[in-house]
Design an enzyme around this catalytic site. Structure first.
Site, mmCIF file in Angstrom:
data_model
loop_
_atom_site.group_PDB
_atom_site.id
_atom_site.type_symbol
_atom_site.label_atom_id
_atom_site.label_comp_id
_atom_site.label_asym_id
_atom_site.label_seq_id
_atom_site.Cartn_x
_atom_site.Cartn_y
_atom_site.Cartn_z
ATOM 1 C CB CYS A 196 6.162 0.121 1.706
ATOM 2 S SG CYS A 196 6.202 0.853 0.064
ATOM 3 C CG PHE A 242 -2.073 -6.606 0.937
ATOM 4 C CD1 PHE A 242 -2.864 -5.544 1.353
ATOM 5 C CD2 PHE A 242 -1.024 -7.020 1.752
ATOM 6 C CE1 PHE A 242 -2.618 -4.898 2.566
ATOM 7 C CE2 PHE A 242 -0.777 -6.383 2.957
ATOM 8 C CZ PHE A 242 -1.576 -5.313 3.363
ATOM 9 C CD GLU A 300 6.513 -2.321 7.233
ATOM 10 O OE1 GLU A 300 6.292 -1.478 6.349
ATOM 11 O OE2 GLU A 300 7.070 -3.411 6.999
#
Length: 503
Positions: A286, A154, A386
């Site tokens: 990321c 996404f 994360e």
């Protein structure tokens, strides 16, 4: 009033937009308002098989298309993406939440991969050797592998699809794309532009869905390769099931990227870099710098860092002047909230708490403002997980060696950056650090497409990275030809039953 009338997303099969006969649908919410703006189908098994049938039929001719034809299509696609940059960015902002400027960056970084794919004649060149033995030559070249697929996340609705399908198609493959069910609009527009650019019907097909669509791709024997970017849990599943079924898999997964700050770095430039890389896109990258490692006296910069973070404007992405947009969903926001709370319970200190942010007119949005946590050790939840939100975790060490050891001990290896005025320090860090993408005074060192995205350690499963030379290798297979043409009468040759040797 809703942002737009609720409409349904369609499949793209055989070059045609097809209304799905799905019985299950995802509600796609605008992250700033949480209003439903689209309904996304879970494509039926029959629809997904039809998409693969279309790819298989198209591959029969597409694999034999000339390299010059494919190059020309890539040139056309570059032109069309540039012309539609605004529409693509608007779609991303509406569905994903990032600011319009950031959304344009999303498109641009993907466009650069398409521009590199325009070099496909050179990228596919093989090797030759003459007279490897008497009257014998050898040469190798790259051939397409068949039907390839992409499972997209996404957080980059345009860039990641553009990491995948243009290069795969330019190499002569056909492609099945599954965009994220949370924001498929940009991928659908890119597919439309690809067909306008000259990609034949059936070469690129788009299906939708969640786990069932993923598992269909992993189990369908005609699909030869799977590209994935996303979470650790899903990435491991895709790698294990895909490779078990004999597929090539490249799976980019989790990250915990560290920015190491030396006291000799340019203070203002470094703080600007940290704030942008930690909180841009609401931390949902990321390659976000989610951990800052202050070495020695650089810890004195913390108050200035907090001041700069406080100055960022949190608002809907389409509002001018917005720095930080909403997170993708209430679930993602609540998870980030919970990790911050757990870390405080474990002894961390909140220098800046973004959990109480609200935006007038968008009170139901998925808001989290910039958050800065200090006093962190490697056993705390905020360091181990994360977070994928606008949270910057601050760690302090005394020496560069301690910083290197800290970063290398982390399970992930997507990227890292060091900020310093010393070439010797930068060189040592680059040589000893284990992360795959390294920035020197560059906060988000995503390589340009003539290199490859080289995350490593637990951040990737698979032998070949995305785009660049590694991407071409992933989407092709080598064929080597050994050729013998003798002059004169060959009837004197005698059959040999021993292993042939060449001299």
């Amino acid at each position: 009033m809703p942002l737009r009338q609720v409409t349904t997303v369609k499949n793209l099969i055989g070059g045609k937009l097809v209304e799905s006969k799905a019985t299950n649908w995802f509600d796609l919410h605008n992250p700033a308002s949480n209003e439903v703006i689209f309904k996304v189908p879970c494509s039926t098994t029959a629809e997904m098989k039809e998409a693969v049938d279309s790819c298989a039929e198209s591959f029969k001719t597409w694999q034999h298309s000339t390299i010059m034809t494919r190059q020309s299509i890539m040139f056309n696609l570059v032109r069309l993406i540039r012309a539609n940059m605004g529409e693509l960015a608007k779609s991303i902002t509406t569905e994903q939440g990032k600011t319009l400027a950031d959304a344009e960056g999303d498109v641009l970084r993907g466009l650069q991969v398409v521009e590199h794919a325009c070099n496909i004649p050179s990228l596919l060149m093989g090797e030759t050797a003459q007279t490897i033995a008497q009257d014998m030559d050898a040469y190798s070249f790259r051939t397409p592998i068949g039907i390839c697929s992409g499972i997209c996340p996404f957080n980059f609705p345009a860039m990641i699809p553009l990491w995948m399908f243009p290069l795969a198609i330019a190499c002569g493959n056909t492609f099945i794309m599954k965009p994220s069910e949370r924001d498929p609009g940009a991928a659908m527009l890119l597919a439309k532009l690809a067909h306008e650019a000259g990609v034949p019907a059936g070469v690129l097909n788009v299906i939708h869905g969640g786990a069932d669509a993923v598992n269909f791709i992993l189990d369908e024997p005609r699909i030869k390769a799977v590209s994935f970017v996303g979470s650790d849990h899903v990435g491991h599943h895709i790698w294990e099931r895909g490779t078990k079924n004999g597929k090539r898999v490249q799976s980019n997964m989790g990250a915990k990227n560290h920015g190491v700050i030396m006291a000799d770095a340019n203070r203002t430039a470094t703080l600007n870099a940290l704030v942008g890389a930690a909180f841009g896109a609401a931390g949902q990258r990321c390659m976000a710098l989610s951990v800052v490692v202050f070495v020695g006296e650089s810890r004195q910069w913390l108050p200035d860092l907090v001041t700069m973070a406080k100055s960022l404007k949190v608002n809907a992405g389409h509002i001018p002047g917005t720095d930080v947009g909403p997170m993708i969903s209430p679930k993602a926001r609540d998870r980030a909230f919970a990790i911050v709370e757990k870390s405080v319970q474990q002894g961390a200190k909140l220098l800046l708490d973004g959990r109480g942010v609200t935006v007038p007119g968008y009170e139901k949005g998925n808001w989290m403002g910039p958050t800065v946590i200090t006093g962190v050790n490697t056993d705390m939840e905020c360091y181990k997980e994360e977070i994928f939100g606008p949270v910057l975790v601050c760690v302090e060490v005394e020496t560069l060696d301690e910083a290197i050891a800290l970063v290398n001990k982390n399970q992930w290896g997507n990227g890292t950056a060091i900020f310093t005025a010393s070439g010797a320090v930068a060189r040592k860090y680059t040589a000893q650090i284990e992360a795959g993408n390294v920035g020197i005074n560059v906060p988000i060192p995503v390589p340009l497409p003539f290199f490859s995205f080289t995350g490593n350690k637990r951040s990737i499963l698979g032998d070949l990275n995305f785009y660049g030379k590694a991407g071409v290798q992933f989407y092709t297979q080598l064929k080597t030809v050994t050729s013998l043409w003798r002059e004169g009468d060959a009837t004197v040759l005698k059959a040999a039953t021993v292993m042939p040797t060449m001299r």
